[in-house]
Design an enzyme around this catalytic site. Sequence first.
Site, PDB file in Angstrom:
ATOM      1  CG  ASN A 157      -2.173  -0.880   0.948  1.00 35.54           C
ATOM      2  OD1 ASN A 157      -3.045  -0.495   0.194  1.00 35.54           O
ATOM      3  ND2 ASN A 157      -2.213  -2.052   1.535  1.00 35.54           N
TER       4      ASN A 157
ATOM      5  NE  ARG B 209       2.119  -1.835  22.969  1.00 34.34           N
ATOM      6  CZ  ARG B 209       2.233  -2.156  21.684  1.00 34.34           C
ATOM      7  NH1 ARG B 209       2.153  -1.228  20.762  1.00 34.34           N
ATOM      8  NH2 ARG B 209       2.465  -3.387  21.310  1.00 34.34           N
TER       9      ARG B 209
ATOM     10  CG  MET C  66       0.089  -5.735  11.521  1.00 35.45           C
ATOM     11  SD  MET C  66      -1.664  -6.021  11.158  1.00 35.45           S
ATOM     12  CE  MET C  66      -1.561  -6.338   9.425  1.00 35.45           C
TER      13      MET C  66
ATOM     14  CG  ASN D  26      -6.569   1.395   8.977  1.00 36.33           C
ATOM     15  OD1 ASN D  26      -5.425   1.024   8.763  1.00 36.33           O
ATOM     16  ND2 ASN D  26      -7.549   0.560   9.263  1.00 36.33           N
TER      17      ASN D  26
ATOM     18  CG  HIS E 148     -10.618  -3.069   7.504  1.00 32.17           C
ATOM     19  ND1 HIS E 148      -9.870  -3.740   8.442  1.00 32.17           N
ATOM     20  CD2 HIS E 148     -11.705  -3.832   7.280  1.00 32.17           C
ATOM     21  CE1 HIS E 148     -10.484  -4.864   8.774  1.00 32.17           C
ATOM     22  NE2 HIS E 148     -11.605  -4.940   8.083  1.00 32.17           N
TER      23      HIS E 148
ATOM     24  CD  GLU F 207     -13.030   7.702  19.979  1.00 31.54           C
ATOM     25  OE1 GLU F 207     -12.295   8.621  19.556  1.00 31.54           O
ATOM     26  OE2 GLU F 207     -14.234   7.572  19.677  1.00 31.54           O
ATOM     27  N   GLY F 208     -11.947   4.029  18.311  1.00 30.58           N
ATOM     28  CA  GLY F 208     -12.394   2.630  18.208  1.00 30.58           C
ATOM     29  C   GLY F 208     -11.510   1.837  17.255  1.00 30.58           C
TER      30      GLY F 208
HETATM   31  C1  GRF Z   1      -2.925  -6.098   3.628  1.00 31.66           C
HETATM   32  O1  GRF Z   1      -3.758  -7.220   3.859  1.00 31.66           O
HETATM   33  C2  GRF Z   1      -3.717  -4.835   3.841  1.00 31.66           C
HETATM   34  O2  GRF Z   1      -5.066  -5.012   3.509  1.00 31.66           O
HETATM   35  C3  GRF Z   1      -3.647  -4.620   5.294  1.00 31.66           C
HETATM   36  O3  GRF Z   1      -2.324  -4.999   5.642  1.00 31.66           O
HETATM   37  C4  GRF Z   1      -1.887  -6.045   4.742  1.00 31.66           C
HETATM   38  C5  GRF Z   1      -0.486  -5.783   4.226  1.00 31.66           C
HETATM   39  O4  GRF Z   1      -0.490  -4.596   3.512  1.00 31.66           O
HETATM   40  N1  GRF Z   1      -3.969  -3.240   5.599  1.00 31.66           N
HETATM   41  P1  GRF Z   1       0.885  -4.001   2.878  1.00 31.66           P
HETATM   42  O5  GRF Z   1       1.275  -4.870   1.723  1.00 31.66           O
HETATM   43  O6  GRF Z   1       1.946  -4.040   3.971  1.00 31.66           O
HETATM   44  O7  GRF Z   1       0.523  -2.605   2.454  1.00 31.66           O
END
Ligand code: GRF
Length: 211
Positions: A17, A69, A94, A111, A113, A151-152
Site C-alpha cells: 500500500n 507499551r 498492525m 487507515n 481495511h 478511538e475505536g
Molecule cells: C494487507 O492485507 C492490507 O489489507 C492490510 O495490511 C496487509 C499488508 O499490507 N492493511 P501491505 O502490503 O503491507 O501494504
Amino acid sequence: MLKMLKMAVLVSGGGTNLQAILDAIREGRITNASVEVAISNNPGAYALKRAENCGVKAVCVSPASYKDRELYNEALVQTIQSYQVDLVVLAGCMVVMPKAMIEAYPNRIINIHPALIPSFCGTGFHGLHVHEEVLKRGVKVTGATVHFVDEGTDTGPIILQKAVDVQPDDTPETLQRRVMEQAEWQILPRAIDLIANGKVSVEQSKVVIKE
Ligand code: GRF
C-alpha cells in the site's frame, strides 16, 4: 493555493500500500502531497526497503526497544510529531494507535481495511484472517475501505470503499491479492489525493467529498 499535504506512512509488513502511494505520487495520480517518512514497528518490514528505494526516509520504532507499551507509545507519537506532518496514513500497520495519537491528529489519521466496513472488521480482523472469515461466511462480494481513525477499531468515518467479487475457487491468498490489486491500491491513493486537494470534510461523523 492549498498547502502541500505532508504525510507519515505507518507500515508493518510488505508495504504494497505504501508502494501504491509512492507510485501514485510519481505518476501524478496524487498531487499536492509528499511522504515525509515511513515508520515501522517491525525492523524487518520490507516496506522500509520500499521507502528507501524511493528516497523516502525510513524509520523503525520497535516496541522491543522500550520497557513497556506506554514508553513505546510516547516514542511513536514523538517520532511522528518530529516530522510535522498533516496526515498519518496507516498502510498495513498492525499497531493499535494510542489515544494520544488520536487526540493529536483528529480526523488526520486514515487507515486502509481489507473489507467493506462494518463487515469483517474490529479486533482481530486484519491481514489474511479477514479473507479467511469472508470465505468461511460465503459472502459474494467483499472489498476494501479507507476510513478516518478514531478511538475505536475500524469505527471512524468512512472516506472511500470499493467492492470486489469473491470467486468460487478463491483461497484466502487469491482473494487477498485481488482485494489489494483491485481495491486497496486504488482507493488509498485516491483518498489521499482528495484530502490533499481539500475535497474531503467530516460533517456529523460522515465524510463529505466535494469532487
Ligand atoms: C494487507 O492485507 C492490507 O489489507 C492490510 O495490511 C496487509 C499488508 O499490507 N492493511 P501491505 O502490503 O503491507 O501494504
